[in-house]
Design an enzyme around this catalytic site. Structure first.
Site, PDB file in Angstrom:
ATOM      1  N   ASP A 161       0.772  -1.472  -0.022  1.00 61.49           N
ATOM      2  CA  ASP A 161       0.273  -0.206  -0.155  1.00 61.49           C
ATOM      3  C   ASP A 161       0.710   1.395  -0.114  1.00 61.49           C
ATOM      4  OD1 ASP A 161       1.168  -0.043   2.505  1.00 61.49           O
ATOM      5  OD2 ASP A 161      -0.735   0.279   3.419  1.00 61.49           O
ATOM      6  N   ASP A 198      -8.501  -7.189  -0.220  1.00 60.95           N
ATOM      7  CA  ASP A 198      -7.354  -7.519   0.807  1.00 60.95           C
ATOM      8  C   ASP A 198      -8.396  -7.138   1.979  1.00 60.95           C
ATOM      9  OD1 ASP A 198      -6.826  -4.564   0.868  1.00 60.95           O
ATOM     10  OD2 ASP A 198      -6.124  -4.493   2.689  1.00 60.95           O
ATOM     11  N   CYS A 255     -14.546 -28.103   5.751  1.00 60.47           N
ATOM     12  CA  CYS A 255     -14.102 -27.681   4.867  1.00 60.47           C
ATOM     13  C   CYS A 255     -12.878 -28.279   5.908  1.00 60.47           C
ATOM     14  CB  CYS A 255     -12.989 -26.699   6.696  1.00 60.47           C
ATOM     15  SG  CYS A 255     -11.550 -25.367   6.136  1.00 60.47           S
ATOM     16  N   CYS A 298      -9.451 -27.851   5.544  1.00 57.22           N
ATOM     17  CA  CYS A 298      -8.328 -26.690   4.877  1.00 57.22           C
ATOM     18  C   CYS A 298      -7.236 -27.846   6.333  1.00 57.22           C
ATOM     19  CB  CYS A 298      -8.090 -25.635   5.879  1.00 57.22           C
ATOM     20  SG  CYS A 298      -8.991 -25.936   7.434  1.00 57.22           S
ATOM     21  N   CYS A 343      -9.391 -27.507  10.123  1.00 55.02           N
ATOM     22  CA  CYS A 343     -10.171 -29.028   9.836  1.00 55.02           C
ATOM     23  C   CYS A 343      -9.526 -30.741   9.972  1.00 55.02           C
ATOM     24  CB  CYS A 343     -11.204 -27.899   9.126  1.00 55.02           C
ATOM     25  SG  CYS A 343     -11.585 -27.003   9.853  1.00 55.02           S
ATOM     26  N   HIS A 389      -7.630 -21.458   9.180  1.00 62.91           N
ATOM     27  CA  HIS A 389      -8.892 -22.087   9.116  1.00 62.91           C
ATOM     28  C   HIS A 389      -9.443 -21.181   7.971  1.00 62.91           C
ATOM     29  CE1 HIS A 389     -12.553 -23.294   8.128  1.00 62.91           C
ATOM     30  NE2 HIS A 389     -13.025 -22.536   8.709  1.00 62.91           N
TER      31      HIS A 389
HETATM   32 ZN   LIG Z   1     -10.540 -25.369   7.979  1.00 63.05          ZN
END
Ligand SMILES: [Zn+2]
Length: 344
Positions: A60, A246, A284, A286, A289, A315
């Site tokens: 930025d 963002d 999820c 990920c 998880c 997560h």
């Molecule tokens: Zn997750």
């Protein structure tokens, strides 16, 4: 784009970001300028090398942070004088200086120096603020064009170049937004951002400003809405044609124990999760998880363990990046259908 304020997406290592599929992260010019300093980063080959992130980076302009230091700053036509939040030392940022710092950092995308108009701002105030933003956009662009070859990696990656995006301001006044967008498009930036949103205004107003401004920006260049938002917002904006966003929300909320899931928001500190052996988000896949329970995440948070922020952040980032991946996939399949239709 996950936000890496001080050269780190807080609590999440770079290799994990790669595993999550993050393609670009942000660095904050104000923070990196103060510490460790842009010249130090230049001497070390630029921000990519310093933080070991061989993928895309965006910095930025420093403007947003400087303007959030309300009591510590003084604005003139030339630039902004401000005091460091670290040691109280006095600094002066002009559009030219912001660009010099961003060239030294050498991110793939740099941003024009702008004034982020506060909310609420009445019309005279928004007009005055916009006058500065437009004058500073011109100065940012002129200085960038004259010095863009000075990026620290120029010799190593000959042929690649840093890009500069302009930022549309105008407060919550649609005609000022239009005026700014038209002027910036005439200047011909590499991409365009809509700034000054998510500054405390109601969500309908954010949506209205995006809906009014987006069609004025060229479709064949990246269109970026800065500082948004909640999961449903980013999906909505992406579907409207926004290419980049963002937000610190996924990581900041994670450090406070707030998880975004397919079932809604989940406050992992709640007692009801004390012995809940289910995954944080059953939908999820990920790495958090797949491996850990709600009970364990709650325990880490209660115990003040550093791993808590890391796992919660992983997560939340996976959840955010997953939303954008689905939007991209649906766009890709829609365009495939469109193409084959055209062939027929
Ligand atoms: Zn997750």
């Amino acid at each position: 784009m996950p936000v890496g304020t001080q050269g780190t997406v807080k609590t999440v290592p770079q290799d994990t970001l790669e595993t999550l599929g993050a393609e670009i992260i942000l660095g904050n010019t104000y923070h990196l300028y103060l510490r460790p300093g842009h010249e130090a980063i230049r001497r070390m080959g630029g921000l990519h090398k310093f933080i070991s992130w061989p993928h895309a980076l965006l910095t930025d302009s420093g403007g947003f942070q400087v303007f959030s230091l309300n009591e510590l700053r003084k604005v003139t036509d030339d630039g902004v004088r401000f005091r460091s939040h670290l040691d109280g030392s006095s600094h002066f940022f002009t559009p030219e200086h912001s660009i010099d710092v961003q060239i030294a950092l050498g991110a793939d995308i740099a941003m024009a120096f702008d004034e982020c108009t506060e909310y609420p701002a009445d019309r005279p105030r928004a007009e005055e603020s916009l006058r500065l933003t437009m004058a500073w956009a011109r100065r940012s662009l002129d200085h960038f064009r004259a010095h863009r070859h000075e990026v620290p990696w120029q010799q190593e990656f000959e042929g690649s170049a840093q890009s500069l995006f302009g930022i549309v301001q105008g407060g919550m006044h649609t005609d000022l937004r239009r005026q700014c967008a038209e002027r910036l498009v005439e200047m011909d930036f590499d991409g365009y951002a809509i700034g000054g949103l998510s500054v405390g205004e109601p969500r309908e107003l954010t949506l209205e400003m995006i809906a009014e401004t987006l069609p004025l920006l060229p479709k064949d260049k990246p269109r970026y809405v800065m500082g948004v938002g909640y999961p449903d917002e980013i999906e909505q904006y992406a579907c409207m044609g926004v290419d980049m966003m963002d937000c610190v929300l996924p990581t900041r909320a994670a450090r406070h124990g707030l998880l975004f899931t397919s079932e809604g928001r989940l406050n992992i500190k709640n007692k009801q999760y004390a012995e809940d052996q289910g995954p944080p988000d059953p939908a999820c896949d990920c790495m958090v998880c797949c491996r850990y329970s709600r009970a364990y995440l709650r325990h880490l948070m209660q115990a003040g363990e550093a791993l808590s922020g890391t796992l919660n952040s992983i997560h939340n980032l996976a959840f955010y990046l997953g939303i954008m991946r689905r939007v991209r996939d649906s766009l890709a399949s829609a365009s495939t259908v469109g193409n084959s239709g055209a062939q027929i």
